[in-house]
Structures are given as structure tokens and as C-alpha cells.
Write a protein that holds these residues in place. Structure first.
Motif, PDB file in Angstrom:
ATOM      1  N   GLY A 211      -6.829 -39.686  98.348  1.00 17.68           N
ATOM      2  CA  GLY A 211      -6.728 -39.562  96.896  1.00 17.68           C
ATOM      3  C   GLY A 211      -6.440 -38.136  96.460  1.00 17.68           C
ATOM      4  O   GLY A 211      -5.620 -37.898  95.568  1.00 17.68           O
ATOM      5  N   VAL A 212      -7.088 -37.166  97.102  1.00 13.52           N
ATOM      6  CA  VAL A 212      -6.822 -35.753  96.779  1.00 13.52           C
ATOM      7  C   VAL A 212      -5.381 -35.405  97.129  1.00 13.52           C
ATOM      8  O   VAL A 212      -4.698 -34.705  96.364  1.00 13.52           O
TER       9      VAL A 212
ATOM     10  N   THR B 217     -17.179 -47.960 106.652  1.00 18.55           N
ATOM     11  CA  THR B 217     -18.178 -46.941 106.971  1.00 18.55           C
ATOM     12  C   THR B 217     -18.057 -45.757 106.022  1.00 18.55           C
ATOM     13  O   THR B 217     -17.065 -45.639 105.282  1.00 18.55           O
ATOM     14  N   PRO B 218     -19.049 -44.850 106.027  1.00 15.66           N
ATOM     15  CA  PRO B 218     -18.898 -43.617 105.231  1.00 15.66           C
ATOM     16  C   PRO B 218     -17.652 -42.828 105.607  1.00 15.66           C
ATOM     17  O   PRO B 218     -17.057 -42.150 104.752  1.00 15.66           O
ATOM     18  N   ILE B 219     -17.241 -42.894 106.865  1.00 14.78           N
ATOM     19  CA  ILE B 219     -16.028 -42.187 107.276  1.00 14.78           C
ATOM     20  C   ILE B 219     -14.827 -42.761 106.550  1.00 14.78           C
ATOM     21  O   ILE B 219     -13.942 -42.005 106.098  1.00 14.78           O
ATOM     22  N   HIS B 220     -14.777 -44.092 106.405  1.00 18.00           N
ATOM     23  CA  HIS B 220     -13.680 -44.712 105.658  1.00 18.00           C
ATOM     24  C   HIS B 220     -13.620 -44.187 104.227  1.00 18.00           C
ATOM     25  O   HIS B 220     -12.530 -43.932 103.690  1.00 18.00           O
ATOM     26  N   LEU B 221     -14.773 -44.030 103.594  1.00 17.32           N
ATOM     27  CA  LEU B 221     -14.800 -43.564 102.205  1.00 17.32           C
ATOM     28  C   LEU B 221     -14.253 -42.144 102.087  1.00 17.32           C
ATOM     29  O   LEU B 221     -13.517 -41.835 101.153  1.00 17.32           O
ATOM     30  N   LEU B 222     -14.623 -41.282 103.039  1.00 17.34           N
ATOM     31  CA  LEU B 222     -14.126 -39.904 102.989  1.00 17.34           C
ATOM     32  C   LEU B 222     -12.642 -39.834 103.307  1.00 17.34           C
ATOM     33  O   LEU B 222     -11.907 -39.002 102.746  1.00 17.34           O
ATOM     34  N   VAL B 223     -12.159 -40.701 104.199  1.00 16.19           N
ATOM     35  CA  VAL B 223     -10.723 -40.775 104.473  1.00 16.19           C
ATOM     36  C   VAL B 223      -9.982 -41.199 103.205  1.00 16.19           C
ATOM     37  O   VAL B 223      -8.931 -40.630 102.854  1.00 16.19           O
ATOM     38  N   LEU B 224     -10.520 -42.193 102.505  1.00 12.54           N
ATOM     39  CA  LEU B 224      -9.908 -42.642 101.257  1.00 12.54           C
ATOM     40  C   LEU B 224      -9.928 -41.530 100.214  1.00 12.54           C
ATOM     41  O   LEU B 224      -8.933 -41.320  99.495  1.00 12.54           O
ATOM     42  N   LEU B 225     -11.039 -40.800 100.139  1.00  9.98           N
ATOM     43  CA  LEU B 225     -11.128 -39.696  99.185  1.00  9.98           C
ATOM     44  C   LEU B 225     -10.100 -38.613  99.504  1.00  9.98           C
ATOM     45  O   LEU B 225      -9.439 -38.082  98.600  1.00  9.98           O
ATOM     46  N   TYR B 226      -9.950 -38.295 100.787  1.00 14.81           N
ATOM     47  CA  TYR B 226      -8.970 -37.278 101.179  1.00 14.81           C
ATOM     48  C   TYR B 226      -7.559 -37.731 100.811  1.00 14.81           C
ATOM     49  O   TYR B 226      -6.754 -36.923 100.334  1.00 14.81           O
TER      50      TYR B 226
END
Length: 472
Positions: free
Chosen positions: A108-109, A97-106
Motif C-alpha cells: 500500500g505504501v 498471518t501478521p507477516i501477510h498484513l505487513l506485506v500488504l501494508l508495504y
């Protein structure tokens, strides 16, 4: 404007098509699928994953952080095993989901912040801890796609929280010894019992019980039989009473915010069934009644009055003064490393904070999750965290609209999730119990609960012929 919002919240992102053609996804997912087909154990993969999650949420209030950490490692390992042995089918692709992508991005940061940290060893250790929590989210999001397993995890948490609350009420009636310095000896409430149950800290207990209060409230509407509704009402009364008796100001703020959020959402859900008068006036009546109760409590209950007004006492209150001195040091830390921060985790904070702290104001955290995120991962990480929150709420609202059209009682759990996250964020603005395992595991469970309902936007707009199963 609507198109810009959809792109910002990733609502219209063609995830299914992208993942179906992604080389990395195709090369990793399904790598062990042939072994899974012959494995008796993995035929029950989701049930075993639910059992691991059940252990975490059943033991978190009673067990040590070390044991919870070991269970998180087990969950992370089992998620990896399930993912590598999955078949590449549309159902599994749609689970991202889009939530998964933002979790992955966080994540990565946070990894970049670790690489740039002035205390890399401490930051690397805490990056591992953060990774375990984020993998807990992914496993929860997978398991909670099953309505039966979703219902089981929610019911388990509500029953465990009831046990915790009953013991807290016992402490109120029979007395409890303060285990730490969270009782100000100079305060008029220094002799007042602040319950902490099995968690050892009233602020932590308030953070743990906040989701229980809201989910027991929505369970009154979601559960169908009168026996279950009575049980939910009992849970609501007991959990609310125990949370109030923690005398945690942050917990009270979170509770008020959560209730003020859940009431409009419940009225919105029920408005299609209401006559015109109640459709117009039910929300003002409910909110006015709640505000009236709060005002009367402030006026006529001395302990409540003193605790509430201490929130506005600025530095005259010792707890306020402590936080303000910590925040002064935290602002200097953010000023010196504003982009990627000092690295994730309390170990990094404990290494760097003494260089900035005011005399006699030692602290283990920034006493605000937003300040803590900014300190740990800079403004880049804070921006990513806020983006994750926005995408999560947007996903929840879209799915509430879909489930409302279908009249599925599953929508009540999403209503509870939105209100709970708002309450936890409000509490977390002035405290950092959010980072403790008992609360952090609940946060990612609720985010995963929202992710488990996600459907692509096009499907969300046309999927009126399929209904979520009813939770009894």
C-alpha cells in the motif's frame, strides 16, 4: 512491556476472528468455491502451485529474467484462482498471518509512492513487478504449510544450488573470463579468478548461494538418515567454497553474519540435550573457533587478506569510492523526497538518479537495500519495511520456541531462515543483488517459510499436544 511488544509485532492480533467477520474476506474468498468442487484440476490446486514454484526455483539461476517474470505472472494468477475458489474454513482463515498484513501494508505504501512519483509511468511499471514478488510470497506461504511440499521445495533449491556451485568450482580450477567491470584492473587481485557460475556476476552468485550454505548446514541436523546427512555435508562444503571464491566482500559479510547467527540458535536448540559443561561453554568454543579460523585466513592467505582489508580502505578502494559517490547522490534524493520517495523500482531510480549523480558515477540502484527502500518509498516505506522485518523475526522466534518444546526437527528450518535473512540483510546493506530475481525470489521464499509455521499466540502457548511432522 510484554503486552506492548505483542501489539507492536501483531502477535496477539485476533486475525482469525477478524477475517471470519470481514465482509471483504467473505465476499471474495470462496466466490468460485462451487466451481472448484466440480473441477478435477483444482482438486490438485496446492500440488499445481508447488509445481509452478518448483519451476521458478529450478530455473532462476539459468533462465532469463523475462522467463522468470512470466512464471511469476503464472504464480500470481494461480494464487488468485485458488483464493477465489477456497472454502471459508478455519484452516484457510488461519493461513493469514501478521507477516501477510505487513506485506500488504508495504504494498500500500508503494502504491501511494507510485501515485506521488515524479515519474509515474516508470513507477507504475515497477509497482507491477513488486506486486508479482509479493504475490509469490503469498503463494509460497500457502504451499509451504504442507510439510511434504515444504520439504520438496527446500530439497529442490539445495540440489539446484549444488549444480550452480559445482560449475562455479569448475571455473575456479579451469579459469573464467570476467564478463563485466567487477574486477578492478588496479587491484592486486586483478588476475584472481572470481567465479560467477551461471549467474554472470560473482556478487549475485554470492547472494544466491548464501541461503544454500545455511540451509545445507541445518539440513545436517534436520535430515535423519546418515546418507542424507552426508549429502547435506557435501552441499555445505561445496556451496561454502564456491561462495568464498566469488571474492564478493558483501557476500563474505553476509556469510559471517549468517554463521554467527546460526551457531547460537543451534546451541540454543541443542542445549536441552547437553550436559552442564557443554551447555555453558559450547557457544564460546564454537564462536571462538570460527573467529580463530577467520583470523588465521586473514593472516596466512594473501588474497583473502587483501580483499578483507579493502573493506576498510574507504575511498582508496575503487569499489568503495564508487559506492560512496553513489550514496552521496542517494542522500540528496532522499532529502528532496523524504516521505514517500520517488516511486518503487529501478526504472524510477534510473529516471531520477541522473539528476543527482556525480560525474562518471552512473548507477542502476542505490547499492544498499535500506537506502533503496528509502529512495523509492521514503521514510514511511522504510519504516514499514523495518516493521515487516521485525515482525518476521519475532514470528520465527516464537515458533522456534514452540517447536523446541515439541522437539520437532522442523525447527531447524526456522533456525536456517532466521540466519539466512540476517545474512541477506547484511549483504544487502552494501549491495543490491537483493533486487535481482535469483535472490529476490529466495528472500520471499524464506519469509514465506517463516509465515507457514505461524500459529496464533494463544494457540502457540497451549499447543503442546500437536507436533509438526518430521522431515526425513
Amino acid at each position: 512491556m510484554n503486552l506492548v511488544w505483542q501489539r507492536f509485532t501483531l502477535s496477539s492480533l485476533p486475525l482469525k476472528e477478524y477475517l471470519a467477520t470481514s465482509y471483504v474476506h467473505r465476499s471474495l474468498v470462496g466466490l468460485l468455491s462451487s466451481w472448484r468442487q466440480t473441477s478435477i484440476l483444482l482438486q490438485w490446486g496446492d500440488a499445481i502451485a508447488a509445481a509452478l514454484l518448483s519451476l521458478i526455483y529450478a530455473l532462476a539461476p539459468f533462465a532469463s529474467s523475462t522467463l522468470v517474470g512470466l512464471l511469476l505472472v503464472a504464480c500470481a494468477g494461480f494464487w488468485l484462482l485458488l483464493t477465489l475458489s477456497d472454502e471459508v474454513i478455519s484452516t484457510n482463515v488461519s493461513s493469514v498471518t501478521p507477516i501477510h498484513l505487513l506485506v500488504l501494508l508495504y504494498w500500500g505504501v508503494a502504491a501511494i509512492a507510485t501515485g506521488l512519483s515524479p515519474v509515474k509511468k516508470a513507477a507504475l511499471n515497477d509497482l507491477g513487478t513488486l506486486t508479482l514478488y509479493l504475490l509469490l510470497f503469498t503463494l509460497c506461504a500457502r504451499v509451504l504449510r504442507s510439510p511434504r511440499l515444504r520439504s520438496w521445495i527446500i530439497i529442490l533449491y539445495l540440489h539446484v544450488s549444488l549444480i550452480v556451485s559445482v560449475y562455479g568450482l569448475q571455473q575456479w580450477f579451469f579459469g573464467a573470463t570476467a564478463l563485466a567491470t567487477w574486477v578492478d584492473p588496479e587491484s592486486p587481485l586483478s588476475k584472481t579468478t572470481r567465479v560467477y557460475s551461471y549467474l554472470g556476476n560473482p556478487n549475485l552468485l554470492a547472494g544466491y548461494l548464501l541461503p544454500a550454505v545455511i540451509f545445507s548446514l541445518v539440513a545436517i541436523f534436520a535430515w535423519q538418515s546418515w546418507f542424507k546427512k552426508s549429502l547435506a555435508l557435501t552441499m555445505l562444503i561445496v556451496n561454502t567454497a564456491c561462495l568464498i571464491l566469488t571474492f564478493s566482500r558483501g557476500g563474505w559479510i553476509g556469510l559471517v553474519v549468517a554463521i554467527l547467527a546460526v551457531m547460537p540458535l543451534l546451541v540454543y536448540w541443542k542445549s536441552v540435550e547437553m550436559p552442564p559443561f557443554w551447555r555453558t561453554w559450547s557457544l564460546p568454543i564454537v564462536l571462538g573457533g570460527l573467529i580463530g579460523v577467520l583470523v588465521l585466513a586473514v593472516i596466512f592467505i594473501p588474497a583473502f587478506n587483501q580483499r578483507v582489508f579493502s573493506i576498510f580502505a574507504d575511498r582508496k578502494d575503487s569499489s568503495n569510492n564508487f559506492r560512496l559517490n553513489v550514496w552521496d547522490a542517494v542522500f540528496e534524493m532522499i532529502r528532496d523526497r523524504p516521505i514517500f520517495g520517488i516511486g518503487p523500482g529501478h526504472n524510477s531510480f534510473n529516471k531520477v538518479y541522473p539528476l543527482y549523480q556525480r560525474p562518471r558515477y552512473t548507477a542502476l540502484s542505490a547499492y544498499s537495500i535500506f537506502f533503496e527502500v528509502a529512495v523509492e518509498t521514503g521514510f514511511v516505506g522504510l519504516g514499514c519495511f523495518l516493521w515487516l522485518i521485525i515482525v518476521t523475526f519475532n514470528t520465527a522466534f516464537l515458533q522456534i520456541q514452540r517447536l523446541r518444546q515439541l522437539r520437532s526437527v522442523e525447527g531447524f528450518w526456522l533456525i536456517g531462515a532466521i540466519a539466512t535473512l540476517l545474512g541477506m540483510l547484511a549483504h544487502g546493506t552494501v549491495d543490491t543483488v537483493w533486487y535481482r530475481p535469483e535472490v529476490n525470489t529466495l528472500w520471499w521464499l524464506i519469509v514465506a517459510l517463516i509465515a507457514s509455521y505461524w500459529t496464533p499466540l494463544a494457540q502457540n502457548q497451549t499447543n503442546s499436544s500437536h507436533s509438526e511432522p518430521t522431515v526425513n
